[in-house]
Every structure is written in C-alpha cells, then in structure tokens.
Design an enzyme around this catalytic site. Sequence first.
Site, short mmCIF file in Angstrom:
data_model
loop_
_atom_site.label_atom_id
_atom_site.label_comp_id
_atom_site.label_asym_id
_atom_site.label_seq_id
_atom_site.Cartn_x
_atom_site.Cartn_y
_atom_site.Cartn_z
N LYS A 112 11.43 3.34 2.75
CA LYS A 112 12.14 3.55 1.49
C LYS A 112 13.03 4.78 1.70
O LYS A 112 12.91 5.80 0.99
CB LYS A 112 11.11 3.73 0.35
CG LYS A 112 11.71 3.89 -1.03
CD LYS A 112 12.07 2.59 -1.73
CE LYS A 112 12.84 2.86 -3.01
NZ LYS A 112 13.32 1.65 -3.69
N ASP A 137 -0.39 -0.67 3.80
CA ASP A 137 -1.55 -0.99 2.97
C ASP A 137 -1.17 -2.04 1.92
O ASP A 137 -1.84 -3.07 1.77
CB ASP A 137 -2.01 0.31 2.28
CG ASP A 137 -3.22 0.11 1.39
OD1 ASP A 137 -4.18 -0.52 1.84
OD2 ASP A 137 -3.20 0.61 0.25
N ASP A 185 10.61 -2.29 -1.18
CA ASP A 185 10.61 -3.03 -2.44
C ASP A 185 11.26 -4.41 -2.26
O ASP A 185 10.65 -5.45 -2.57
CB ASP A 185 11.26 -2.23 -3.58
CG ASP A 185 12.64 -1.65 -3.23
OD1 ASP A 185 12.91 -1.41 -2.04
OD2 ASP A 185 13.45 -1.44 -4.15
N ASP A 222 -1.72 -6.42 1.98
CA ASP A 222 -2.51 -7.08 0.92
C ASP A 222 -1.68 -8.15 0.23
O ASP A 222 -2.18 -9.23 -0.11
CB ASP A 222 -3.01 -6.06 -0.11
CG ASP A 222 -4.42 -5.56 0.23
OD1 ASP A 222 -4.75 -5.48 1.43
OD2 ASP A 222 -5.20 -5.26 -0.70
N TYR A 279 -1.49 9.51 3.23
CA TYR A 279 -2.89 9.62 3.65
C TYR A 279 -3.21 10.97 4.28
O TYR A 279 -4.36 11.23 4.62
CB TYR A 279 -3.26 8.47 4.59
CG TYR A 279 -3.44 7.14 3.89
CD1 TYR A 279 -2.33 6.47 3.38
CD2 TYR A 279 -4.69 6.57 3.73
CE1 TYR A 279 -2.47 5.26 2.73
CE2 TYR A 279 -4.83 5.35 3.07
CZ TYR A 279 -3.72 4.71 2.57
OH TYR A 279 -3.87 3.51 1.92
#
Lengths: 326, 326
Positions: free
Chosen positions: A167, A223, A199, A227, A120
């Site tokens: 990650k 993010d 993941d 969701d 971002y």
Amino acid sequence: MTELIAVIPGDGIGQEVVPAAVEVLEALDVEFEFVEGDAGDAVLEARGEALPEETYELAANADATLFGAAGETAADVILPLREAVDSFANVRPARAYPGVDSLRPETDLVFIRENTEGVYSGIESEIAEGVTTLTRVITDDASRKIARYGFEYADSNGFDDVTVAHKANVMRMTDGQFLESAVAVAEEEGYEYDDALMDALAMHLLLRPEEYGVVICPNLAGDVLSDLAAGLVGGLGLLPSANVGEENALFEPVHGSAPDIAGQGIANPAATVLSAAMLLDHLGYGEDADRVTAAVEGVLSDGPRTPDLGGDASTTDVTAAIVDQL
Amino acid sequence: MTELIAVIPGDGIGQEVVPAAVEVLEALDVEFEFVEGDAGDAVLEARGEALPEETYELAANADATLFGAAGETAADVILPLREAVDSFANVRPARAYPGVDSLRPETDLVFIRENTEGVYSGIESEIAEGVTTLTRVITDDASRKIARYGFEYADSNGFDDVTVAHKANVMRMTDGQFLESAVAVAEEEGYEYDDALMDALAMHLLLRPEEYGVVICPNLAGDVLSDLAAGLVGGLGLLPSANVGEENALFEPVHGSAPDIAGQGIANPAATVLSAAMLLDHLGYGEDADRVTAAVEGVLSDGPRTPDLGGDASTTDVTAAIVDQL
Ligand SMILES: CC(C)[C@H](C(=O)O)[C@@H](O)C(=O)O
Ligand SMILES: CC(C)[C@H](C(=O)O)[C@@H](O)C(=O)O
C-alpha cells in the site's frame, strides 16, 4: 539420519489432528523421533504461561516442528514459536481441491508472507490518555529476504505470476521500502513480477484468481489476503502452512482450535497432514511429500469425509484412508 | 435554499461520469449551484500540483462535494480532499443489484471506515539506511466517533448486524483501543454488536456475507475489506461512497479513473449517480435520494447497459434512461 520433530498439538482439535499427521509420518520410511511439547490455553490455566520455556527451546532445537492450534492464547503461542524457529517467511498455499466445494475452483495461489516485522513488530505505547501508537517497521534486509524467497519459490514450483502486494500510495516510506527492495531483487536476479495495491488486489483475487500465482506480502497484508484466499477455496479447513527459517521451520494448519467440534473425533486432519507434507519437503524428503499430498488429494476426491465436507467419517477413518493410499 | 455543490471530475472517466451525475441532479426539483474545481494528473502536469489550493477551498466551503476519480495522483488528491471536508467517516455500501452478475448475490453490507487516523496518519521516517518506520495512531476520540456513527447508521438504516473489525490480538494497544472505545459506546447506548479479527472476517465475508450488515473498521481495514466486498458484488463499477464530516461531506464512486476506457463515452455512470443519491440524502433530500436510487436500480435491472455489464450502451444512453425513470 533420525529427524527430531517437535510436536506441539496445543488446544482443541490440535489434540486430534496433530496425532493424525504423526500417524501418517510414521507410516513412511523415514526415521523420525517425535518429542511432544505443551502450549496453549490449557497450559496457561495449569501452569500460568501459554508457552513454557521448554516448549520454546524444543521448537528452537528440533529439525522441524509440527504445531496444531491454540485457542484464546493463539497470538501468545504462535508469534514466539515463529521467533523460536527464526522464521522469516510464512508460506501459505491456497488451492481448490477437486471434489471440494469452492467459490473459485480455479484458485491456485501461494502467499509468501513476511514473518518478522510490519505491524507485528509490536512497538506500541499509550502516549497520552486515549492516544495510542504502534510503530510499523519495514527494513530493506527483511524485505529483500522475503522477496528473494518468494521469487525463488515461484521459480522452483512452476509459478509464472508473481505479485508484490503493498500500500505504497499511503505508506509511502515503509511500503515504499518494501516495494523498492522487492524490485531491486527482481532486477538483480532477472525475475518478472507485477505489483498491486493490497486493496485492489483483494478485489481482483475474488474476480480473477486464475491470473495470480505467488503473492509476496508484508506481514499483515499476507495475514488478511491469505485468509481471503481461504474463503475462495472453501475455508481454512484444508490449508497447510509453513513458517520457514534459515535452519529451522514450523508447520501448522491455517485453521484454529475449533472449540465447537473439539473432542468429538470428527476434525478434518487434511490441513495438518498437508502441513506434514510441507515439513517432509523442507527436510529434503520430496518424494515422500508428494506421496502424502497425493494420498490426501485422493481421499479428498473420493474417500471418507468428515462432517465439514458433508460426510460422517471420523478423524480416525480419514487418517486410515490417507495411510492406505500412501 | 440553493445548495452549493463543488464538482471535481478529476481524471479519466471522472470527466464522463461526474457530468452524468450532475445531469441527474439537475433533473430534480432542488436548487443547486454547481461550481467546478480541478484536480488530478492533468492538473499536476499543467500546473505543478495535483490539488490546487482553490479546489481544496472550494470543497471546504461547499455544502457538499461530488468527486470523480484521479489517476496516479489519487492519494494526493483524495486524502487532502477528505481532510478539506473534515471527514471522519467513509461510508461504503456494497450491495448486489438484481440483474447484475455477482459472486454473492445475497451481499448487503455497509462499511463504516474511520477516515482520519490509523496508518493514514502518515508519520513515517527512515531512521537508518534501509530501516523505515510508520507510526500508526489510534485515539479514543476518533474511535468513539466512528463507532457512534456506525451504530447510529445501522439503527436508522435497518441493519441488525453490526461488526467491529480489528486485529487486537496483534495490535494490542492500538486496535485494543479501537475495540475498547467501540465497546464503550455500545454499552453506553445499549447497542448490540459482534467483533471480529479482520483476517478471519475477510474469509467469513466471502463464505457467509448474509450474516453481516454494518462493519465498523479502522482506516486500512475498511479500505481493504470494502474492496473485497466490491469483489463479492461484481466489482467496483457500481459502488458509491460518502466521506462524511460534521458539517460537510464529499461523495465519490469507489472506482478509479479507468484510463483504459476513458474518453470513449462508455463509462458506467451508476456508481457516481448512486454517490449523488447519497449526497441528496446527506443534504436532507431523502425522497429525491430514494427516487434516484430507484431509477438506477430500474435501469440496472432492465435498462440499457454499458459494456462493463455486457451491453453496448453509452454513458449518455444510460444517463438518459436514469433521468427518464425518475
Ligand atoms: C493468531 C495470530 C497472531 C496469527 C497471525 O496474525 O499471524 C494468525 O492469524 C495467523 O495468521 O497465523
Ligand atoms: C487512493 C487511496 C489513497 C484511497 C485510500 O486508500 O483510501 C483509495 O484506495 C480509496 O479507498 O478511496
């Protein structure tokens, strides 16, 4: 003391659910002054900018901001507004409510998402024709700040499990930094935690959500994983969120402007009212926050329901029922 | 013609499931020459490097490679091996099998993951103390290549729905490029598609997996969304994958080395045998591929089961049952 609340309904159902949440706040014994600001697609059309300077300033100077949703201009509105309130933490609880259909009723998660950097940071260029780059930035400062916030949040909200998502096996230096900073905070302060590759975590959250509590994440991971968790509890419709800064904060439902149902008076106000409860808590009105949350839960479990939950009540009906239960 | 297959079992259960898949391949009427290569944690310990040069060369020069799993060194092994076979596409089917417990039995997805760039370009630095950066690269060439592969895959495998995943509202230039390149291919070739923001897609895949088919993704999005889909169908245990290059390819189960059950002879060989079926298909033995897939499905639905699926059969029992059903 009067609390100055910036109210930014935005587009679509934002225009319906934000007034509903304001109505609930007005029913409490707290002195608020509500000042409305414009933002979103309609404002872009009318005035050539999705987020007018005065709306930005309004949010920056209020005691807290309640935001609804924006349409196509969502990123142009919400990213600068998060900056306006100096938000470093995006707090996203995802919890299944009794009586509401959900894939995993045992889900009770809170994502603590870093809100200032990662991908971002938005440093992008086209370095040659058809070759584009984005610079992802991760700093020790921002990583320690979000980790500290996450551990303290878990501590004061009774969560035993804290997971640091990353990650770092691929983004060795940047997510390596994120993880290292979080581990340093945990060790300095004596907090317990696990870490997880984002993941694998996506899969484990589906298979065993009950094993997780607070999840501290870099910006994009937060993010996506939040969701995903919304999917576990039945969708975005009920999820509130807070964008927390040092002095200031902005509260918003996780759902969008829902153009398909906008203007019909049938939007579910629950997520925005729950966001208003987070706002109350943030301003120090913990008891009022609990009353509002309990009222929403009561209505969700046996009150009138909007069509998204299988009922045929209106936004107004549900809001009145919430006010009644206060 | 004899097909030269590089066989790299790696660590943990890789040593059990890869031989099982080789046994299935040997039961077919195809001439294979299997050459084994070493890689993984044990090799790092013994020889100071997780992926010896000769294993890299073996994979680079074989007609196809069958890989098992690596432990701590997973990234050091699999990322260079994908490069060794010049893989631009990581193909990950996620499908619920009859008789196997899954959260969403209607799931039938194939992720087509870009396998060369994105955050995996791995250009990182610490530009000041505690300030790290990673350069994410997205090119028109690689994006067109993966999009074309994805559309053709959907076409020749009977999928109606193709979704291009991205986060172009935030990564405007890089994921903007990814999306633009995919759209260009679709328009040139007359393919239908939808596009979806990866965060919203994570939720929608949970709520309505039946509405999706082939999902074309940038590298990290494909990594995360395919693991999420594994959660939908009951875990990584049954998922095969292919890393496809222009000339060469590598096949691997999506699961890891599972140190907790390694060495006990109870690992489920299904994902690796299904990966071997993808290998057969890739080499042009489509009928043999179908036979192997059908045999695995038959055993999954009413044959012996390893403990991960609630049974008490061994790897050997299950492998024998698969060979029997061929
Ligand atoms: C609209 C978009 C920029 C935003 C984000 O990615 O943060 C949204 O997805 C969210 O999660 O609030
Ligand atoms: C081990 C790791 C580098 C790898 C990846 O991120 O690609 C793994 O998660 C996978 O998906 O095969």
